[in-house]
Design an enzyme around this catalytic site. Structure first.
Site, short mmCIF file in Angstrom:
data_model
loop_
_atom_site.label_atom_id
_atom_site.label_comp_id
_atom_site.label_asym_id
_atom_site.label_seq_id
_atom_site.Cartn_x
_atom_site.Cartn_y
_atom_site.Cartn_z
CE LYS A 65 20.43 67.73 34.06
NZ LYS A 65 19.99 68.59 32.96
CG ASP A 94 23.43 68.76 31.99
OD1 ASP A 94 22.52 69.43 31.47
OD2 ASP A 94 24.13 69.22 32.92
N1 LIG Z 1 23.15 69.55 26.40
C1 LIG Z 1 21.85 69.78 26.41
O1 LIG Z 1 21.11 69.28 25.55
C2 LIG Z 1 21.24 70.69 27.42
C3 LIG Z 1 22.01 71.44 28.28
N2 LIG Z 1 21.43 72.34 29.10
C4 LIG Z 1 22.22 73.16 30.01
O2 LIG Z 1 23.12 73.97 29.26
C5 LIG Z 1 24.29 74.26 30.02
C6 LIG Z 1 25.52 73.87 29.23
O3 LIG Z 1 25.47 72.46 28.96
P1 LIG Z 1 26.23 71.81 27.73
O4 LIG Z 1 26.56 72.83 26.71
O5 LIG Z 1 25.47 70.61 27.34
O6 LIG Z 1 27.55 71.30 28.45
P2 LIG Z 1 29.03 71.18 27.87
O7 LIG Z 1 29.74 70.28 28.79
O8 LIG Z 1 29.01 70.87 26.42
O9 LIG Z 1 29.54 72.66 28.04
C7 LIG Z 1 29.51 73.30 29.27
C8 LIG Z 1 30.11 74.66 29.10
O10 LIG Z 1 29.98 75.40 30.30
C9 LIG Z 1 31.25 75.86 30.70
N3 LIG Z 1 31.27 75.89 32.16
C10 LIG Z 1 31.04 74.86 33.02
N4 LIG Z 1 31.17 75.30 34.27
C11 LIG Z 1 31.47 76.61 34.19
C12 LIG Z 1 31.70 77.63 35.15
N5 LIG Z 1 31.69 77.34 36.45
N6 LIG Z 1 31.96 78.87 34.70
C13 LIG Z 1 31.98 79.15 33.37
N7 LIG Z 1 31.77 78.23 32.43
C14 LIG Z 1 31.52 76.99 32.84
C15 LIG Z 1 32.22 74.85 30.15
O11 LIG Z 1 33.52 75.38 30.04
C16 LIG Z 1 31.60 74.59 28.79
O12 LIG Z 1 31.91 75.59 27.89
C17 LIG Z 1 24.08 73.52 31.35
O13 LIG Z 1 23.46 74.39 32.27
C18 LIG Z 1 23.11 72.41 30.98
O14 LIG Z 1 22.39 71.93 32.09
C19 LIG Z 1 20.08 72.56 29.08
C20 LIG Z 1 19.26 71.84 28.26
C21 LIG Z 1 19.78 70.75 27.44
O1 LIG Z 2 17.62 65.35 26.54
C1 LIG Z 2 17.46 65.13 27.72
O2 LIG Z 2 16.80 64.21 28.18
C2 LIG Z 2 18.16 65.97 28.75
C3 LIG Z 2 18.17 67.41 28.51
C4 LIG Z 2 18.54 68.09 29.78
O3 LIG Z 2 19.26 67.55 30.59
C5 LIG Z 2 17.99 69.39 30.04
O4 LIG Z 2 17.01 69.76 29.39
O5 LIG Z 2 18.48 70.08 30.94
#
Ligand SMILES: NC(=O)C1=CN([C@@H]2O[C@H](COP(=O)(O)OP(=O)(O)OC[C@H]3O[C@@H](n4cnc5c(N)ncnc54)[C@H](O)[C@@H]3O)[C@@H](O)[C@H]2O)C=CC1
Ligand SMILES: O=C(O)CCC(=O)C(=O)O
Length: 451
Positions: free
Chosen positions: A130, A170
């Site tokens: 990461k 992410d």
């Molecule tokens: N994008 C991906 O494919 C993956 C993402 N994740 C996890 O999912 C979660 C969300 O990631 P994404 O949707 O990709 O990011 P993103 O940047 O698209 O969205 C993040 C969201 O979380 C909110 N947020 C961030 N910090 C916050 C806080 N302190 N309090 C309340 N809301 C907050 C933001 O306002 C936004 O709505 C993270 O934990 C990330 O590590 C897990 C697996 C894969």
């Molecule tokens: O698609 C990836 O390699 C990253 C996904 C990721 O950051 C996660 O699973 O938390």
């Protein structure tokens, strides 16, 4: 080491705490895994004598670097960047890049550690890594984002490669940022290869990668319900976040006949008692991705909804909950409230959104609880499929990828049952995910000897 000399759980955790001062997120992630692994390896001498968990809980390396960039006013800005390469026993390091002011070494070490188990659970050959920066994309112009991404890649490129380490997006890193980073990688190295995933479809990206994490979290939820003879039809869902994972989880819930009541961001949450329909989800996607707005503006577009400043949505009565924002956003008191209000299942779209107290409460209440490393693995799984497509220099069709994603999520569910079925109708998905993920990585490490 004789069985009686085995380090016990408390001594192990004391060492983790001592070696990682001021890194609470990392210590928390290790503890959640170690709680299950110590039971599992109690009678497995080799895992003890070869110090497998101790080795997985020490990243292969942590690279930290300066990222210098120039803002639109000509000021020189300095940020810190990192790549944590946790473990590559079963494949190249793989995991996202996060740009958020809260990013530090502890957060990235916890994410890389979790990623190691998650990637093993998918059944695909990917190790765990990461990266990220404390850069805050909020309020920055597109040119500033581009200059930052280019500068970040100017150092990162020497640590990654299609067979070495394959980053993706992410929090704060989506298709736009991946495009800027891939462009810079290609410029520096003159290589066009699968070094990043989440790329645009025009230059080697995979169909359904954008949707995969949110959809996958709902497929996992559906699997848990099915295992108990239920489905999502008519179920009320509370979701946090409003980014990539949250909006696609909401979309899939709606497609499967559920009703989504909430979304949130760091400013608070919106509650829409009429349900957040596909049209409203599309509005949120455009608002967040193109207009880069705040979720509170939803109530201007849809006045039946209410905005709750500075609050999380866990007090809204629901059948199922999907925390999809960030780590430690759902605390013990929230877990109690969810259970008291009748919530029967939680599927973590985010990484470690529930703190240890909340996890312990969900387990004690015996509700269906899917930890992020199992529930949100659909994203990295389709990233793994993007790597395969890049290596073979071809693109699979959407229905082929949808079927593969579903199959992978079914497989993860099956692995959790294999190691988490408590024999009384209750499945401890945390235990199942931890043991299944650990076993694959541990057995590969045993094959390599002491390295
Ligand atoms: N994008 C991906 O494919 C993956 C993402 N994740 C996890 O999912 C979660 C969300 O990631 P994404 O949707 O990709 O990011 P993103 O940047 O698209 O969205 C993040 C969201 O979380 C909110 N947020 C961030 N910090 C916050 C806080 N302190 N309090 C309340 N809301 C907050 C933001 O306002 C936004 O709505 C993270 O934990 C990330 O590590 C897990 C697996 C894969
Ligand atoms: O698609 C990836 O390699 C990253 C996904 C990721 O950051 C996660 O699973 O938390």
């Amino acid at each position: 080491m004789a069985a009686s000399d085995h380090v016990d759980f408390a001594t192990f955790m004391e060492g983790v705490n001592r070696r990682n001062p001021h890194q609470p997120e990392f210590v928390q992630a290790v503890q959640e895994v170690a709680e299950d692994i110590f039971d599992f390896i109690a009678d497995k001498e080799e895992y003890h004598s070869q110090q497998i968990l101790r080795r997985i809980a020490e990243p292969d390396r942590v690279v930290s670097f300066r990222v210098c960039w120039e803002d639109d006013n000509g000021n020189i800005r300095v940020q810190r960047g990192w790549r944590v390469q946790n473990n590559n026993a079963i494949g190249p390091y793989k995991g996202g890049i996060r740009f958020h002011p809260s990013v530090n070494e502890s957060v990235l070490k916890f994410l890389a550690f979790e990623q190691t188990f998650k990637n093993a659970l998918t059944g695909l050959p990917m190790g765990g890594g990461k990266g990220g920066s404390n850069f805050n994309p909020k309020g920055k112009s597109v040119r500033e984002i581009m200059r930052f991404c280019q500068s970040f890649m100017t150092e990162l490129f020497r640590h990654i490669g299609p067979d070495v380490d394959v980053p993706a997006g992410d929090i704060g890193v989506g298709g736009r940022e991946i495009g800027f980073m891939f462009g810079q990688y290609k410029r520096i190295t003159n290589h066009f290869n699968g070094v990043l995933t989440g790329k645009g479809l025009e230059y080697g990206g995979s169909l359904i990668r954008t949707e995969a994490t949110g959809y996958g979290a709902v497929y996992f939820l559906e699997n848990m319900l099915k295992h108990r003879g239920m489905d999502l039809h008519g179920k009320k869902a509370v979701i946090s976040g409003s980014g990539n994972v949250a909006t696609h989880a909401a979309e899939k819930i709606v497609q499967l006949g559920g009703k989504v009541l909430t979304l949130s961001d760091s400013g608070g949450f919106i509650h829409d008692p009429d349900g957040i329909s596909q049209e409203k989800i599309d509005w949120v996607k455009a608002h967040k991705t193109h207009r880069r707005g705040r979720i509170e503006e939803y109530v201007e577009a849809y006045p039946a909804a209410t905005f709750h400043a500075g609050k999380t949505p866990w007090g809204v009565p629901c059948d199922v909950a999907l925390p999809c924002a960030t780590q430690n956003e759902l605390l013990g008191a929230d877990a109690r409230m969810l259970v008291e209000n009748g919530c029967i299942a939680v599927s973590e779209g985010a990484n470690m959104p529930s703190d240890l107290d909340a996890v312990h409460h969900f387990k004690a209440a015996k509700i269906m609880f899917a930890p992020g490393k199992a529930a949100n693995a659909g994203g990295v799984a389709v990233s793994g499929l993007e790597m395969s497509q890049n290596s073979a220099r071809r693109s699979w069709k959407e229905d082929e990828l949808q079927a593969m994603l579903k199959d992978i999520m079914d497989g993860i569910h099956g692995r959790c049952i294999a190691y988490g079925d408590q024999g009384d109708g209750y499945v401890d998905y945390v235990k199942g995910a931890n043991i299944a993920g650990f076993k694959k990585v541990a057995d590969a490490m045993l094959a390599f000897g002491v390295v």
